[in-house]
Enzyme design. Sequence first.
Site, PDB file in Angstrom:
ATOM      1  N   ASP A  95       5.294  -6.013  -3.857  1.00  0.00           N
ATOM      2  CA  ASP A  95       3.833  -6.065  -3.699  1.00  0.00           C
ATOM      3  C   ASP A  95       3.220  -4.778  -4.226  1.00  0.00           C
ATOM      4  O   ASP A  95       3.492  -3.696  -3.710  1.00  0.00           O
ATOM      5  CB  ASP A  95       3.493  -6.253  -2.227  1.00  0.00           C
ATOM      6  CG  ASP A  95       2.006  -6.422  -1.962  1.00  0.00           C
ATOM      7  OD1 ASP A  95       1.219  -6.423  -2.927  1.00  0.00           O
ATOM      8  OD2 ASP A  95       1.636  -6.558  -0.780  1.00  0.00           O
ATOM      9  N   GLU A 126       3.612  -9.400  -6.202  1.00  0.00           N
ATOM     10  CA  GLU A 126       2.360  -9.736  -5.525  1.00  0.00           C
ATOM     11  C   GLU A 126       1.227  -8.804  -5.948  1.00  0.00           C
ATOM     12  O   GLU A 126       1.416  -7.597  -6.049  1.00  0.00           O
ATOM     13  CB  GLU A 126       2.588  -9.642  -4.014  1.00  0.00           C
ATOM     14  CG  GLU A 126       1.390  -9.952  -3.156  1.00  0.00           C
ATOM     15  CD  GLU A 126       1.753  -9.909  -1.685  1.00  0.00           C
ATOM     16  OE1 GLU A 126       0.855  -9.677  -0.860  1.00  0.00           O
ATOM     17  OE2 GLU A 126       2.949 -10.098  -1.347  1.00  0.00           O
ATOM     18  N   GLU A 148      -4.570 -12.837  -1.224  1.00  0.00           N
ATOM     19  CA  GLU A 148      -5.117 -12.183  -0.043  1.00  0.00           C
ATOM     20  C   GLU A 148      -6.496 -11.591  -0.289  1.00  0.00           C
ATOM     21  O   GLU A 148      -7.242 -11.347   0.659  1.00  0.00           O
ATOM     22  CB  GLU A 148      -4.174 -11.085   0.451  1.00  0.00           C
ATOM     23  CG  GLU A 148      -4.098  -9.866  -0.429  1.00  0.00           C
ATOM     24  CD  GLU A 148      -3.227  -8.776   0.179  1.00  0.00           C
ATOM     25  OE1 GLU A 148      -3.781  -7.831   0.759  1.00  0.00           O
ATOM     26  OE2 GLU A 148      -1.997  -8.884   0.069  1.00  0.00           O
ATOM     27  N   ASP A 202      -5.416 -16.234   2.681  1.00  0.00           N
ATOM     28  CA  ASP A 202      -5.576 -15.606   3.988  1.00  0.00           C
ATOM     29  C   ASP A 202      -6.691 -16.352   4.723  1.00  0.00           C
ATOM     30  O   ASP A 202      -7.829 -16.399   4.264  1.00  0.00           O
ATOM     31  CB  ASP A 202      -5.932 -14.128   3.792  1.00  0.00           C
ATOM     32  CG  ASP A 202      -6.092 -13.350   5.085  1.00  0.00           C
ATOM     33  OD1 ASP A 202      -6.772 -13.850   6.001  1.00  0.00           O
ATOM     34  OD2 ASP A 202      -5.566 -12.226   5.169  1.00  0.00           O
TER      35      ASP A 202
END
Length: 362
Positions: free
Chosen positions: A197, A223, A249, A272
């Site tokens: 990420d 990510e 997200e 999310d």
Amino acid sequence: MTRIINATALLADIDVETDRTDAVQSFVKQETVLVTLTTDDGLSGTGYAYTIGTGGSSVLALLRDHLLPLLAGRDARNVEGLWQSLFAHTRATTTGALTSLALATVDTALWDLRCKRAGEPLWRLAGGHRQEIPVYDTEGGWLHLGTEELVKSALAAQEARFAGVKIKVGKPHVAEDAERLRAVREAVGPALHVMTDANQSQSLSSAVRLAAALEPYDPYWLEEPMPADDVGGHARLARSTRIPIAVGESMYSPMQFRGYLETGAASVVQVDVARVGGITPWLKVAHLAETFNVEVCPHFLMELHVSLVAAVSNGAYVEYIPQLRAVTRTEMVLRDGHAVAPDEPGIGIDWDMDAIEDRRVS
């Protein structure tokens, strides 16, 4: 009857359970905005959203000044209609984080009411695909942790039968990121999924270099390599690497996900529930991703996402970052490396309102 007779909102600060850092920020605290709706048949439902340090008071003001007054007398069963009505009322500030977070608090409260009225848990009422979901651990992979700590945490997660771990990347030198991933991969072997990420820290050119350096160690995904609004950049990166690209997200409407999916810019969707505006739009994103044969592995909020991932057929993973233990009476159940969606009617979160009150921001 099912008319809303009371709608209240509050802001509570929940301390982080451990130091959490990534390439662009630290998780300072969880500013938690909660909405409770009461209906004239004696039911109440509570929903919530969050920020990681700023903006909570702005979400609270939007709710109190503009959204909650619109709910008086409305039928709580009409969840889609109420979401659309509130969205239309705030059209001048959509699409954006604060509005989506505010909508999410109301929407999750409405779903809590819907499930309680039906006597069903969220995972079943929202789809009911399966009850247990594989878990991957993020708590042992923060950027400030040294390589030895990363390896130790990854081995512990593997011993606990988690199916994956996440390693934060975005060090000043790509070689350092690659070395950290190499050490973890050599320690855990080929079977454990190791996610990475970058938290939107890269340019297109640096993301291409980063992906090339990480590829030999078989990351399960990369990510948020670049800013979330750079759809074209993610599409070009996806064509240049064998690593699946994960995003979601930092997106605030289903339409934003459509752009990524249509251009092949994302192979994993990390929608999310708080940031996209609630359970109602979350399910739309999940079903949209299914039409592209793309998995849903949502960001954070494991206590709520466990039920949503269990509801849909393309739900693949729950991210393990415990954060609500200080303000709930029960915890998410883990069984043999899987999260178990709760069976109690409602969204599955047993709030400790006294503990919340202790953390309430005036």
